[in-house]
Write a protein that holds these residues in place. Structure first.
Motif, short mmCIF file in Angstrom:
data_model
loop_
_atom_site.label_atom_id
_atom_site.label_comp_id
_atom_site.label_asym_id
_atom_site.label_seq_id
_atom_site.Cartn_x
_atom_site.Cartn_y
_atom_site.Cartn_z
N LEU A 62 0.17 6.22 4.06
CA LEU A 62 0.16 7.60 4.53
C LEU A 62 -0.68 8.49 3.62
CD1 LEU A 62 3.92 8.10 5.48
CD2 LEU A 62 2.08 7.08 6.81
N GLY A 63 -1.26 7.90 2.59
CA GLY A 63 -2.11 8.67 1.68
C GLY A 63 -1.34 9.46 0.64
N ILE A 64 -0.06 9.17 0.45
CA ILE A 64 0.76 9.91 -0.52
C ILE A 64 0.52 9.33 -1.90
CG2 ILE A 64 3.10 10.61 -1.16
CD1 ILE A 64 3.88 10.12 1.79
N LYS A 65 0.21 10.18 -2.86
CA LYS A 65 -0.17 9.74 -4.20
C LYS A 65 0.96 9.82 -5.20
CE LYS A 65 -4.47 9.17 -2.93
NZ LYS A 65 -5.02 7.80 -2.75
N ARG A 66 1.88 10.76 -5.01
CA ARG A 66 2.97 10.95 -5.99
C ARG A 66 4.25 10.35 -5.43
NH1 ARG A 66 2.75 14.23 -10.04
NH2 ARG A 66 4.87 14.98 -9.77
N LEU A 67 4.64 9.22 -6.01
CA LEU A 67 5.81 8.50 -5.52
C LEU A 67 6.90 8.49 -6.58
CD1 LEU A 67 4.14 5.35 -3.89
CD2 LEU A 67 4.45 7.63 -2.92
N PHE A 68 8.12 8.75 -6.14
CA PHE A 68 9.28 8.69 -7.00
C PHE A 68 10.29 7.73 -6.40
CE2 PHE A 68 7.39 12.85 -7.54
CZ PHE A 68 7.45 13.10 -8.90
N LEU A 69 11.12 7.14 -7.25
CA LEU A 69 12.27 6.41 -6.76
C LEU A 69 13.43 6.66 -7.71
CD1 LEU A 69 12.85 3.55 -8.54
CD2 LEU A 69 10.71 2.93 -7.42
N ASN A 70 14.63 6.74 -7.14
CA ASN A 70 15.81 6.93 -7.98
C ASN A 70 16.52 5.60 -8.16
OD1 ASN A 70 16.79 6.77 -5.32
ND2 ASN A 70 18.56 8.04 -5.79
N THR A 71 17.13 5.42 -9.30
CA THR A 71 17.85 4.18 -9.59
C THR A 71 19.20 4.50 -10.22
OG1 THR A 71 16.98 3.93 -11.84
CG2 THR A 71 15.68 2.97 -10.04
N HIS A 72 20.09 3.53 -10.15
CA HIS A 72 21.38 3.61 -10.82
C HIS A 72 21.87 2.20 -11.12
CE1 HIS A 72 25.35 5.09 -11.95
NE2 HIS A 72 25.88 4.19 -11.13
N PHE A 73 22.27 1.49 -10.08
CA PHE A 73 22.80 0.14 -10.22
C PHE A 73 21.67 -0.85 -10.53
CE2 PHE A 73 24.23 -3.83 -8.01
CZ PHE A 73 25.25 -4.15 -8.90
N LEU A 74 21.86 -1.68 -11.59
CA LEU A 74 20.87 -2.68 -11.97
C LEU A 74 19.47 -2.08 -12.13
CD1 LEU A 74 22.00 -5.68 -9.71
CD2 LEU A 74 22.51 -5.32 -12.12
N SER A 75 19.42 -0.92 -12.73
CA SER A 75 18.14 -0.22 -12.87
C SER A 75 17.16 -0.98 -13.76
CB SER A 75 18.37 1.18 -13.43
OG SER A 75 18.96 1.11 -14.73
N GLU A 76 17.68 -1.80 -14.70
CA GLU A 76 16.79 -2.54 -15.59
C GLU A 76 15.92 -3.51 -14.81
OE1 GLU A 76 20.06 -2.41 -15.89
OE2 GLU A 76 20.50 -1.32 -17.74
N GLU A 77 16.53 -4.16 -13.79
CA GLU A 77 15.77 -5.10 -12.98
C GLU A 77 14.66 -4.38 -12.20
OE1 GLU A 77 18.89 -5.27 -13.53
OE2 GLU A 77 19.48 -7.35 -13.85
N ILE A 78 14.97 -3.20 -11.67
CA ILE A 78 13.96 -2.44 -10.94
C ILE A 78 12.85 -1.99 -11.88
CG2 ILE A 78 13.53 -0.35 -9.60
CD1 ILE A 78 16.33 -0.64 -8.43
#
Length: 305
Positions: A62-78
């Motif tokens: 979609l041409g989106i350049k700024r991507l975020f993701l939230n984590t909590h559970f097993l965040s180290e693996e992500i």
């Protein structure tokens, strides 16, 4: 030109209207059985790519350049997964402790100094994909001009176990449980939000209370007449979806999802071995050995036990 390339070309015309994307990845994985206790849901594979990789591919298309993701559970693996692939160089991980719920996750992102409640945000669930004709995205962007949010709804069968979204002139008026006597419209999890002038709320909060509060502001719904909705949200549904993808591939059946997976190289590998040897050996109450064989060797997850 493939469907995906046509869609990508079309959406890039609207890049300036979508400034950020937030992929929701902070769930506890409780619906994924025993394996979900060891592998975070965003890292479950769709053949040779993870759900998270495919969602990043979707946002990039979609041409989106700024991507975020939230984590909590097993965040180290992500986090390990993000560091392992240069594709994720533009992805910012926001760890939550405590878990903030979807409304809190958006406020946590929007309150950052480099966002500061400005711009439009695409909200995406890590475990769901929705494909539809281009015109509906155009409709959503147009509706966002005088609404807080433009959310994508889908028509579901009366037997579906989702909440009903009651609409009036395409605006959300009520969310309720159904009695199972009629087909209805539900929120798909995909939507565009206007962050400008959104009141800041700190801490844990609900999406329809502090972000898309339809009782106080206009929340527009766009409901495609034709769409493809793919859910990987529970262990059982995940395996059903993988099985359907496999049989579609073997029978040369085309769909928007199949085009998407082909374009993003999720099916480049020994799909027969993946499906027949690894997938069918899975015990949902087991210890995740399937994923040890399928993806740990690829460096996606470093530690299961």
């Amino acid at each position: 030109m493939s469907i995906l390339r046509m869609r990508e070309k079309f959406f890039r015309a609207y890049t300036m209207q979508i400034d950020h994307a937030l992929i929701l990845c902070a769930g506890m994985g409780t619906r994924m059985g025993e394996i979900g206790k060891k592998i975070p849901k965003p890292l479950w594979p769709v053949f040779f790519k993870t759900l998270l990789e495919l969602q990043v591919d979707y946002c990039h298309s979609l041409g989106i350049k700024r991507l975020f993701l939230n984590t909590h559970f097993l965040s180290e693996e992500i986090e390990t997964h993000l560091k392992s692939n240069p594709k994720f160089a533009d992805v910012i991980m926001l760890h939550e402790d405590p878990l903030l719920d979807s409304g809190g996750a958006i406020h946590n992102m929007a309150s950052r100094g480099d966002v500061n409640y400005t711009g439009n945000l695409l909200l995406v669930n890590a475990d769901q994909f929705l494909f539809f004709d281009q015109k509906y995205f155009t409709d959503a962007l147009s509706a966002l001009e005088n609404s807080r949010a433009a959310l994508f709804g889908i028509k579901v069968d009366k037997s579906a176990k989702y909440n009903e979204t009651v609409l009036e002139n395409d605006l959300l008026k009520e969310i309720r449980k159904t009695d199972g006597s009629y087909d209805y419209i539900t929120y798909s999890g995909l939507g565009i939000l206007k962050l400008d002038s959104l009141d800041h709320v700190a801490g844990i909060s609900k999406f329809f209370e502090t972000v898309a509060n339809y009782k106080k502001e206009r929340v527009h719904f766009v409901v495609p007449e034709k769409f493809e909705y793919w859910d990987f949200g529970t262990a059982e549904i995940y395996f059903e979806s993988i099985q359907e993808i496999y049989h579609s591939l073997k029978e040369n059946k085309h769909s928007r999802l199949m085009d998407f997976l082909q374009e993003n190289k999720a099916l480049e590998g020994n799909v027969d071995a993946f499906f027949n040897d690894e997938l069918r050996s899975v015990n949902l109450e087991g210890n995740g050995e399937f994923f040890a064989n399928a993806i740990v060797g690829k460096g996606i997850v470093q530690k299961l036990n």
